[in-house]
Structure formats: C-alpha cells, structure tokens
Design a protein around this motif. Structure first.
Motif, PDB file in Angstrom:
ATOM      1  N   ASP A 213     -48.758 -13.169   5.325  1.00 34.58           N
ATOM      2  CA  ASP A 213     -48.730 -13.784   6.087  1.00 34.58           C
ATOM      3  C   ASP A 213     -48.087 -15.501   5.703  1.00 34.58           C
ATOM      4  O   ASP A 213     -47.445 -15.758   6.775  1.00 34.58           O
ATOM      5  CB  ASP A 213     -50.858 -14.173   6.120  1.00 34.58           C
ATOM      6  N   LYS A 214     -47.886 -15.982   4.210  1.00 33.31           N
ATOM      7  CA  LYS A 214     -47.217 -16.469   4.224  1.00 33.31           C
ATOM      8  C   LYS A 214     -46.771 -17.021   3.882  1.00 33.31           C
ATOM      9  O   LYS A 214     -45.406 -17.217   4.450  1.00 33.31           O
ATOM     10  CB  LYS A 214     -48.087 -17.153   2.469  1.00 33.31           C
ATOM     11  N   HIS A 215     -45.523 -15.655   3.847  1.00 28.45           N
ATOM     12  CA  HIS A 215     -43.626 -15.553   3.964  1.00 28.45           C
ATOM     13  C   HIS A 215     -44.112 -14.680   5.006  1.00 28.45           C
ATOM     14  O   HIS A 215     -43.965 -14.588   5.729  1.00 28.45           O
ATOM     15  CB  HIS A 215     -43.363 -14.896   3.031  1.00 28.45           C
ATOM     16  N   THR A 216     -43.068 -13.260   4.339  1.00 30.77           N
ATOM     17  CA  THR A 216     -43.071 -12.147   5.579  1.00 30.77           C
ATOM     18  C   THR A 216     -43.195 -10.567   4.667  1.00 30.77           C
ATOM     19  O   THR A 216     -43.222 -10.596   3.329  1.00 30.77           O
ATOM     20  CB  THR A 216     -41.460 -12.447   6.206  1.00 30.77           C
ATOM     21  N   PRO A 217     -43.486  -9.944   5.537  1.00 30.49           N
ATOM     22  CA  PRO A 217     -43.770  -8.451   5.188  1.00 30.49           C
ATOM     23  C   PRO A 217     -43.051  -8.065   4.532  1.00 30.49           C
ATOM     24  O   PRO A 217     -42.292  -7.203   3.209  1.00 30.49           O
ATOM     25  CB  PRO A 217     -44.488  -8.136   5.944  1.00 30.49           C
ATOM     26  N   GLN A 218     -41.760  -8.489   5.024  1.00 32.04           N
ATOM     27  CA  GLN A 218     -40.438  -7.753   5.060  1.00 32.04           C
ATOM     28  C   GLN A 218     -39.578  -8.614   3.441  1.00 32.04           C
ATOM     29  O   GLN A 218     -39.905  -8.086   2.607  1.00 32.04           O
ATOM     30  CB  GLN A 218     -39.550  -7.816   5.647  1.00 32.04           C
ATOM     31  N   ARG A 219     -40.425  -9.573   3.984  1.00 31.35           N
ATOM     32  CA  ARG A 219     -39.961 -10.490   2.516  1.00 31.35           C
ATOM     33  C   ARG A 219     -41.181 -10.103   1.462  1.00 31.35           C
ATOM     34  O   ARG A 219     -40.513  -9.735  -0.002  1.00 31.35           O
ATOM     35  CB  ARG A 219     -40.019 -11.987   2.366  1.00 31.35           C
ATOM     36  N   LEU A 220     -42.232  -9.811   1.512  1.00 31.90           N
ATOM     37  CA  LEU A 220     -43.350  -9.285   0.232  1.00 31.90           C
ATOM     38  C   LEU A 220     -42.424  -7.700   0.009  1.00 31.90           C
ATOM     39  O   LEU A 220     -42.800  -7.429  -1.316  1.00 31.90           O
ATOM     40  CB  LEU A 220     -44.999  -9.280   1.040  1.00 31.90           C
ATOM     41  N   GLU A 221     -41.598  -7.136   0.926  1.00 34.46           N
ATOM     42  CA  GLU A 221     -42.100  -5.459   0.488  1.00 34.46           C
ATOM     43  C   GLU A 221     -40.711  -5.378  -0.258  1.00 34.46           C
ATOM     44  O   GLU A 221     -40.361  -5.006  -1.553  1.00 34.46           O
ATOM     45  CB  GLU A 221     -41.428  -4.873   1.585  1.00 34.46           C
ATOM     46  N   LYS A 222     -40.061  -6.544   0.108  1.00 37.71           N
ATOM     47  CA  LYS A 222     -38.860  -6.385  -1.599  1.00 37.71           C
ATOM     48  C   LYS A 222     -38.845  -6.838  -2.505  1.00 37.71           C
ATOM     49  O   LYS A 222     -37.818  -6.655  -3.755  1.00 37.71           O
ATOM     50  CB  LYS A 222     -37.692  -6.890  -0.630  1.00 37.71           C
ATOM     51  N   VAL A 223     -39.404  -7.907  -2.232  1.00 36.55           N
ATOM     52  CA  VAL A 223     -40.031  -8.962  -3.470  1.00 36.55           C
ATOM     53  C   VAL A 223     -40.659  -7.395  -5.110  1.00 36.55           C
ATOM     54  O   VAL A 223     -40.639  -7.276  -5.677  1.00 36.55           O
ATOM     55  CB  VAL A 223     -40.708  -9.602  -3.515  1.00 36.55           C
ATOM     56  N   CYS A 224     -40.999  -6.783  -4.192  1.00 38.35           N
ATOM     57  CA  CYS A 224     -42.498  -6.173  -4.655  1.00 38.35           C
ATOM     58  C   CYS A 224     -41.525  -5.065  -5.565  1.00 38.35           C
ATOM     59  O   CYS A 224     -41.252  -3.807  -5.935  1.00 38.35           O
ATOM     60  CB  CYS A 224     -43.148  -5.244  -3.931  1.00 38.35           C
ATOM     61  N   GLU A 225     -40.203  -4.692  -4.344  1.00 36.97           N
ATOM     62  CA  GLU A 225     -39.396  -2.796  -4.806  1.00 36.97           C
ATOM     63  C   GLU A 225     -38.429  -3.893  -6.252  1.00 36.97           C
ATOM     64  O   GLU A 225     -37.940  -2.571  -7.360  1.00 36.97           O
ATOM     65  CB  GLU A 225     -37.993  -3.301  -3.478  1.00 36.97           C
ATOM     66  N   ARG A 226     -37.594  -5.066  -5.960  1.00 30.43           N
ATOM     67  CA  ARG A 226     -37.084  -5.724  -7.427  1.00 30.43           C
ATOM     68  C   ARG A 226     -38.641  -6.035  -7.956  1.00 30.43           C
ATOM     69  O   ARG A 226     -38.149  -5.634  -9.934  1.00 30.43           O
ATOM     70  CB  ARG A 226     -36.844  -7.244  -6.795  1.00 30.43           C
ATOM     71  N   ALA A 227     -39.373  -6.321  -8.203  1.00 27.80           N
ATOM     72  CA  ALA A 227     -40.400  -6.435  -9.015  1.00 27.80           C
ATOM     73  C   ALA A 227     -40.928  -5.164 -10.205  1.00 27.80           C
ATOM     74  O   ALA A 227     -41.044  -4.966 -10.924  1.00 27.80           O
ATOM     75  CB  ALA A 227     -41.732  -6.931  -9.055  1.00 27.80           C
ATOM     76  N   LEU A 228     -40.922  -3.955  -8.772  1.00 33.61           N
ATOM     77  CA  LEU A 228     -41.378  -2.736 -10.191  1.00 33.61           C
ATOM     78  C   LEU A 228     -39.492  -2.227 -10.684  1.00 33.61           C
ATOM     79  O   LEU A 228     -39.722  -1.477 -11.776  1.00 33.61           O
ATOM     80  CB  LEU A 228     -40.798  -1.627  -8.290  1.00 33.61           C
ATOM     81  N   SER A 229     -39.060  -2.828 -10.494  1.00 32.73           N
ATOM     82  CA  SER A 229     -37.216  -2.537 -11.081  1.00 32.73           C
ATOM     83  C   SER A 229     -37.971  -2.765 -12.159  1.00 32.73           C
ATOM     84  O   SER A 229     -36.957  -2.458 -13.701  1.00 32.73           O
ATOM     85  CB  SER A 229     -35.896  -3.420 -10.449  1.00 32.73           C
ATOM     86  N   TYR A 230     -37.970  -4.275 -12.392  1.00 36.04           N
ATOM     87  CA  TYR A 230     -39.208  -4.757 -13.437  1.00 36.04           C
ATOM     88  C   TYR A 230     -39.392  -3.752 -14.905  1.00 36.04           C
ATOM     89  O   TYR A 230     -39.774  -4.115 -16.011  1.00 36.04           O
ATOM     90  CB  TYR A 230     -38.843  -6.347 -13.672  1.00 36.04           C
TER      91      TYR A 230
END
Length: 279
Positions: A213-230
């Motif tokens: 809600d604070k950002h966007t669902p798309q941005r959260l999804e992409k950040v989660c994708e990057r975090a999972l790569s770490y």
C-alpha cells in the motif's frame, strides 16, 4: 490422638488387623476350600456372599455387627472419592522462554507472558502438564503426544500485541501474498516458518504486506524477488530496508541481475547480418 504406625514384622502392633485376617481365613477361605469354581466372577460372587454373612454376624461382647457399626459410625465420616483417579506425577524445573513457553519432554507449553525468564515448577502426569510459580498454579495443559516440537498455547497467555492478530492465520497471510506475486508468497512463507511460534511472525507478515500500500504491489514483488536472490529466508526488515535504498529507482530497475544481463544492450547485429552461420 496419637498415631503410632505399626513396626515392620511386628504383628502384635496391629492385633485387630491380624485377628481379622484369621477370622476371614476361617469364615471364608476355609468354608470355600471344597468348592469348585470355573471363573473368577463365580469365585468373587461366592466370596461376597460369605463376606456379607460374616459382616452381619453380631459381636459377642457388643450389641451390633460389623456392618451396623460401619453404617452408624464410620460411613458418615467418609469423604467422597476424588472426581478423577489418582495419577502418579513427576516434578520438573523449567525456565519460561522469551516466547512465553516452557519446554517439557520436547514439547512446548505456554504460561502467562508476565513470567518470562522466571523459573517455574512443572507437575507432569500422563495426561496433564501443570505449571506452578511460588506454589501457585499459573497454567495447565493437556499433555501433548506424538511428534516432538508441538506447541500448546493459551490465548490469555499471549501479550496484547500478539492477541490482536488472532483473527489472522498463516493461510490468510499466504492468500494475501498470492495476490501480490509468487516472490512475495515465498518471503511470507519464510517469515511464517522463521520462529518457533507462528503467531510471533504475524506482525512481520502484516508489516510486509502493507508495504504494497505504501509503495506498489509491483515494486514489493520485485524487491522480494531481489531479496530472495540474496537470501533464502529474507526478513521483513531486510525487505523494508531494500525498498528504502531503492526508493529512487524506477520499477524497471528493480528486476534481478540475471534478468538485466539477459536483455540485449545497444544495437547488436547477429551472425546472419555478416553472412555467417546462425548460432
């Protein structure tokens, strides 16, 4: 009234008891010695009849029988039997952990959260776990059996900030994450399984999903994708920090490094342009 226990192997210390044993042997055992019985129930029935006759006989020096003496003087003083049979118990000592649970034989039982770090006494039976602090019972649970690591948690034992998430559960958080994307779902799964008590992770799940809600669902999804790569198990804090760091980047810049490398850069002429074989 002085109570003097009978000494071991001193039958004269309890003459009334020893006398009754002799009389029972005469009136019941000896009386039935020539009888034949073909079941335990049949034998018990015969003993009961002889015992009733023996108890109804008048004393020689008293104007009463054993039965009338029991009914008139002893029975009114008897207390009722306990509601549940007696269970042998084992006492243990435990320390209340940070998650307001104690460990007993590989299982975990909650106590009021005010007793965190305190040492408590635990009464263990085959069916019940009772927890005492300074001789006061503060918790009681049905004993858990089967797979080790199970939890028995009472709602009233939880802190207020844990209780407010009771209407939520792991399945509900996962369904919410599915609406955002598969990577968000993976992060929620990691958070839910990160602690010993699932309820303790609900606050982090709520905070994570509200980032959409604070950002966007798309941005959260992409950040989660990057975090999972770490990391295979990113935390809510790591996702939040990553969003803050990358806040100024456009959404297209949040894709993973692998995807970025796969995209062609500039004007690339293939082998066909130069007349070579197609690779």
């Amino acid at each position: 009234i002085a109570i003097l226990p009978a000494r071991v192997r001193r039958p004269k210390d309890k003459p009334n008891v020893e006398g009754s044993v002799g009389k029972i042997s005469t009136w019941i055992t000896a009386a039935l010695r020539n009888e034949q019985f073909f079941s335990l129930a049949e034998l018990n029935s015969a003993i009961r009849k002889k015992l009733d006759i023996y108890n109804a006989r008048q004393f020689q020096k008293k104007e009463c029988s054993r039965l009338s003496l029991f009914l008139g003087e002893e029975q009114p003083l008897l207390a009722p039997l306990p509601a549940t049979p007696f269970e042998p118990a084992e006492w243990k000592r435990a320390t209340v952990q940070f998650n307001y649970h104690i460990a007993v034989d590989g299982m975990y039982y909650s106590v009021p959260h005010q007793y965190i770090k305190d040492k408590v006494d635990v009464r263990v039976t085959d069916t019940t776990i009772e927890v005492f602090y300074n001789h006061d019972r503060i918790a009681s649970h049905r004993q858990l059996h089967g797979r080790r690591g199970q939890y028995s948690t009472v709602t009233e034992h939880m802190p207020d900030d844990h209780q407010k998430y009771l209407e939520w559960n792991g399945s509900r958080f996962r369904r919410w994450a599915d609406q955002i994307g598969p990577n968000t779902r993976k992060v929620v799964d990691a958070i839910l399984t990160s602690g010993r008590v699932e309820q303790q992770s609900y606050r982090s799940c709520m905070g994570l999903l509200r980032l959409a809600d604070k950002h966007t669902p798309q941005r959260l999804e992409k950040v989660c994708e990057r975090a999972l790569s770490y990391s295979g198990k990113p935390s809510y804090k790591s996702i939040k920090n990553l969003l803050t760091v990358m806040k100024q980047e456009p959404d297209t810049g949040l894709s993973s490094g692998t995807d970025a490398q796969a995209k062609p850069r500039g004007i690339t002429r293939g082998a066909r342009y130069y007349g070579g074989k197609r690779s």
